[in-house]
Design an enzyme around this catalytic site. Sequence first.
Site, PDB file in Angstrom:
ATOM      1  N   SER A  81      -4.435   7.414  13.273  1.00 25.26           N
ATOM      2  CA  SER A  81      -4.763   8.589  12.637  1.00 25.26           C
ATOM      3  C   SER A  81      -5.087   9.706  13.535  1.00 25.26           C
ATOM      4  O   SER A  81      -5.612   9.547  14.448  1.00 25.26           O
ATOM      5  CB  SER A  81      -5.931   8.284  11.692  1.00 25.26           C
ATOM      6  OG  SER A  81      -6.410   9.375  11.249  1.00 25.26           O
ATOM      7  N   TYR A 126      -0.955   9.308  12.340  1.00 26.86           N
ATOM      8  CA  TYR A 126      -0.753  10.135  10.993  1.00 26.86           C
ATOM      9  C   TYR A 126      -1.496  11.169  11.053  1.00 26.86           C
ATOM     10  O   TYR A 126      -2.688  10.947  11.132  1.00 26.86           O
ATOM     11  CB  TYR A 126      -0.639   9.331   9.899  1.00 26.86           C
ATOM     12  CG  TYR A 126      -0.104   7.983   9.869  1.00 26.86           C
ATOM     13  CD1 TYR A 126       1.159   7.612  10.708  1.00 26.86           C
ATOM     14  CD2 TYR A 126      -0.598   6.899   9.228  1.00 26.86           C
ATOM     15  CE1 TYR A 126       1.494   6.191  10.620  1.00 26.86           C
ATOM     16  CE2 TYR A 126      -0.107   5.611   9.128  1.00 26.86           C
ATOM     17  CZ  TYR A 126       1.012   5.363   9.801  1.00 26.86           C
ATOM     18  OH  TYR A 126       1.293   4.020   9.895  1.00 26.86           O
ATOM     19  N   TYR A 176     -14.500   5.215   9.563  1.00 27.84           N
ATOM     20  CA  TYR A 176     -13.002   5.268   9.449  1.00 27.84           C
ATOM     21  C   TYR A 176     -12.369   5.851  10.819  1.00 27.84           C
ATOM     22  O   TYR A 176     -11.515   4.957  11.391  1.00 27.84           O
ATOM     23  CB  TYR A 176     -12.519   5.941   8.089  1.00 27.84           C
ATOM     24  CG  TYR A 176     -10.962   6.065   8.212  1.00 27.84           C
ATOM     25  CD1 TYR A 176     -10.020   5.322   8.276  1.00 27.84           C
ATOM     26  CD2 TYR A 176     -10.461   7.402   8.611  1.00 27.84           C
ATOM     27  CE1 TYR A 176      -8.649   5.318   8.207  1.00 27.84           C
ATOM     28  CE2 TYR A 176      -9.122   7.725   8.737  1.00 27.84           C
ATOM     29  CZ  TYR A 176      -8.178   6.410   8.623  1.00 27.84           C
ATOM     30  OH  TYR A 176      -7.104   6.843   8.933  1.00 27.84           O
ATOM     31  N   ASN A 233      -1.645  14.004   7.570  1.00 27.17           N
ATOM     32  CA  ASN A 233      -2.230  13.602   6.128  1.00 27.17           C
ATOM     33  C   ASN A 233      -0.977  13.431   5.381  1.00 27.17           C
ATOM     34  O   ASN A 233      -0.226  14.048   4.763  1.00 27.17           O
ATOM     35  CB  ASN A 233      -2.807  14.872   5.685  1.00 27.17           C
ATOM     36  CG  ASN A 233      -4.375  15.009   6.182  1.00 27.17           C
ATOM     37  OD1 ASN A 233      -4.373  15.374   7.355  1.00 27.17           O
ATOM     38  ND2 ASN A 233      -5.362  14.903   5.198  1.00 27.17           N
ATOM     39  N   GLY A 279       0.701  -1.270   0.078  1.00 27.54           N
ATOM     40  CA  GLY A 279       0.074  -0.071   0.046  1.00 27.54           C
ATOM     41  C   GLY A 279       0.808   1.491  -0.135  1.00 27.54           C
ATOM     42  O   GLY A 279       1.999   1.428  -0.168  1.00 27.54           O
ATOM     43  N   TYR A 280       0.121   2.400   0.127  1.00 29.18           N
ATOM     44  CA  TYR A 280       0.829   3.660  -0.071  1.00 29.18           C
ATOM     45  C   TYR A 280       2.034   3.913   1.100  1.00 29.18           C
ATOM     46  O   TYR A 280       3.254   3.901   0.864  1.00 29.18           O
ATOM     47  CB  TYR A 280      -0.248   4.743   0.043  1.00 29.18           C
ATOM     48  CG  TYR A 280       0.367   6.104   0.177  1.00 29.18           C
ATOM     49  CD1 TYR A 280       1.361   6.463  -0.855  1.00 29.18           C
ATOM     50  CD2 TYR A 280      -0.364   7.251   0.757  1.00 29.18           C
ATOM     51  CE1 TYR A 280       1.861   7.683  -0.933  1.00 29.18           C
ATOM     52  CE2 TYR A 280       0.154   8.507   0.655  1.00 29.18           C
ATOM     53  CZ  TYR A 280       1.237   8.661  -0.009  1.00 29.18           C
ATOM     54  OH  TYR A 280       1.636   9.968   0.050  1.00 29.18           O
ATOM     55  N   ARG A 293      -5.296  21.159   7.337  1.00 29.00           N
ATOM     56  CA  ARG A 293      -4.614  19.819   7.561  1.00 29.00           C
ATOM     57  C   ARG A 293      -3.178  19.899   7.608  1.00 29.00           C
ATOM     58  O   ARG A 293      -2.654  21.092   7.272  1.00 29.00           O
ATOM     59  CB  ARG A 293      -4.998  18.821   6.478  1.00 29.00           C
ATOM     60  CG  ARG A 293      -6.619  18.367   6.248  1.00 29.00           C
ATOM     61  CD  ARG A 293      -7.025  17.490   7.380  1.00 29.00           C
ATOM     62  NE  ARG A 293      -8.233  17.064   7.000  1.00 29.00           N
ATOM     63  CZ  ARG A 293      -9.393  17.744   7.416  1.00 29.00           C
ATOM     64  NH1 ARG A 293      -9.383  18.863   7.706  1.00 29.00           N
ATOM     65  NH2 ARG A 293     -10.523  17.230   6.879  1.00 29.00           N
ATOM     66  N   LYS A 340     -10.314   3.690  14.002  1.00 28.36           N
ATOM     67  CA  LYS A 340      -9.030   3.861  14.798  1.00 28.36           C
ATOM     68  C   LYS A 340      -9.120   4.184  16.058  1.00 28.36           C
ATOM     69  O   LYS A 340      -8.378   3.594  16.861  1.00 28.36           O
ATOM     70  CB  LYS A 340      -8.161   5.385  13.812  1.00 28.36           C
ATOM     71  CG  LYS A 340      -7.869   4.863  12.258  1.00 28.36           C
ATOM     72  CD  LYS A 340      -7.128   3.859  12.379  1.00 28.36           C
ATOM     73  CE  LYS A 340      -6.460   3.719  10.886  1.00 28.36           C
ATOM     74  NZ  LYS A 340      -5.649   2.345  10.627  1.00 28.36           N
TER      75      LYS A 340
HETATM   76  N1  UDP Z   1     -10.717  17.714  -0.171  1.00 29.01           N
HETATM   77  C1  UDP Z   1     -11.182  18.519  -1.131  1.00 29.01           C
HETATM   78  N2  UDP Z   1     -11.506  18.084  -2.365  1.00 29.01           N
HETATM   79  C2  UDP Z   1     -11.136  16.653  -2.886  1.00 29.01           C
HETATM   80  C3  UDP Z   1     -10.788  15.961  -1.759  1.00 29.01           C
HETATM   81  C4  UDP Z   1     -10.337  16.432  -0.469  1.00 29.01           C
HETATM   82  O1  UDP Z   1     -11.365  19.859  -0.908  1.00 29.01           O
HETATM   83  O2  UDP Z   1     -11.364  16.588  -3.789  1.00 29.01           O
HETATM   84  C5  UDP Z   1     -10.362  18.570   1.012  1.00 29.01           C
HETATM   85  C6  UDP Z   1     -11.133  17.440   2.219  1.00 29.01           C
HETATM   86  O3  UDP Z   1     -12.411  17.957   2.440  1.00 29.01           O
HETATM   87  C7  UDP Z   1     -10.422  17.930   3.568  1.00 29.01           C
HETATM   88  C8  UDP Z   1      -8.931  17.989   2.643  1.00 29.01           C
HETATM   89  O4  UDP Z   1      -8.998  18.202   1.358  1.00 29.01           O
HETATM   90  O5  UDP Z   1     -10.662  19.433   3.973  1.00 29.01           O
HETATM   91  C9  UDP Z   1      -8.062  16.716   3.046  1.00 29.01           C
HETATM   92  O6  UDP Z   1      -8.859  15.676   2.753  1.00 29.01           O
HETATM   93  P1  UDP Z   1      -8.313  14.252   2.550  1.00 29.01           P
HETATM   94  O7  UDP Z   1      -9.389  13.319   2.086  1.00 29.01           O
HETATM   95  O8  UDP Z   1      -7.128  14.222   1.798  1.00 29.01           O
HETATM   96  O9  UDP Z   1      -7.740  13.825   4.053  1.00 29.01           O
HETATM   97  P2  UDP Z   1      -8.657  13.825   5.514  1.00 29.01           P
HETATM   98  O10 UDP Z   1     -10.010  14.344   5.323  1.00 29.01           O
HETATM   99  O11 UDP Z   1      -8.974  12.318   5.526  1.00 29.01           O
HETATM  100  O12 UDP Z   1      -7.928  14.503   6.444  1.00 29.01           O
END
Ligand code: UDP
Length: 359
Positions: free
Chosen positions: A142, A195, A167, A197, A12-13, A249, A171
């Site tokens: 996370s 983690y 999700y 982001n 995976g990543y 983030r 965690k």
């Molecule tokens: N995000 C966005 N457009 C996208 C995908 C993500 O604006 O197409 C935003 C999302 O709403 C969040 C941020 O980018 O505010 C990080 O999202 P990601 O899914 O990468 O990480 P997570 O939300 O799990 O921290």
Amino acid sequence: MQKKIIITGGCGYIGSHTVVECLENYTKKNGYESDYEIISMDNHLNSSSSVIKNIENLTGRKVKNYDVDLCNYDKTKEIFEKEADINSDSQIIGIIHFAALKSVPDSVADPIFYYQNNLNSLLNILKLSKEYKVENFIFSSSCSVYGNTTELPVSENTAFGYAESPYAYTKQVGERMIIDFAKTSKSQKFVLLRYFNPVGAHISAQIGEDPKNPPTSLVPIITLTAAGKRDKMTVHGSDYATRDGSCIRDYIHVSDIAEAHRLAIDYLVENQKNKDKNINQVEIFNLGTGNGVTVLEAIKAFEKVSNKKLNYELGGRREGDVVEIYADNEKAKTVLGWIPKYGIEEMMLSAWKWQQKIL
Ligand code: UDP
């Protein structure tokens, strides 16, 4: 004695970057007792099978991957039985457990699948770690465990908030399962890595984020849009109470995250050798840079390093999103000696190089 480390989700990543980090560093010439053998377990539920070849090309070392669903206890046990074979003078000294699904929107759409996959696999791997006397266990957690907290930056002592998505809840439950389990298995030590982001790709552009399922994370969506694989992208929410209205983030380079896993294994192994040092049985570390970046700032950083205008629109809020979060990373720095090396522009550039490679 052949010492082995099992990395679940090694294709995976984050798993693949950690396999590379371990292969490149855990060698005799770096002062380790032996070259640790790295064994991956990955059923390619959300990873490509070509990753192993890319890792081998990059490191010049062979990698063994078992195609196994960790939710299948018996099949997973067969592998432990084979690899921990006492007659062959080998010992599994550590498990780094990545294998799990990690998309917030997918988990909202199919919570049962998320609970089933992420929690059953953890239960099985914990049971097996005890049966096969694996002393050191690292768990991928996370920052989503903190929920929508007002305490910023978040430290490891910040209380869990409401889990905004299934999700995130897997965690929170996963961490709790480990803490309860640890009390019944005193000879094992656990590190839980929260983690923030993880983004970007290995500097060589030979491995990176390449999920089978359509990505929902920001950075792959940015690079896919820039590469013309998507017409446009949407900024999910521009009316939050942040400096430009979009969510904040703490983006952290995946290779920095990978390095933290190696340091965490070192920390556990070193401290177990030195029995006077009474470290906690379960230790938790935040892995972030400590810098909060908005979605719009991330897009700008990408545009700058790629020299491309991104086709994006401002859209509505995404269900399950946390508004703002970034890390207090002092503990990982002081205790593990971890120093994140990359800034947001380097993260974006490495992601873009990788995207161009897999076009
Ligand atoms: N995000 C966005 N457009 C996208 C995908 C993500 O604006 O197409 C935003 C999302 O709403 C969040 C941020 O980018 O505010 C990080 O999202 P990601 O899914 O990468 O990480 P997570 O939300 O799990 O921290």
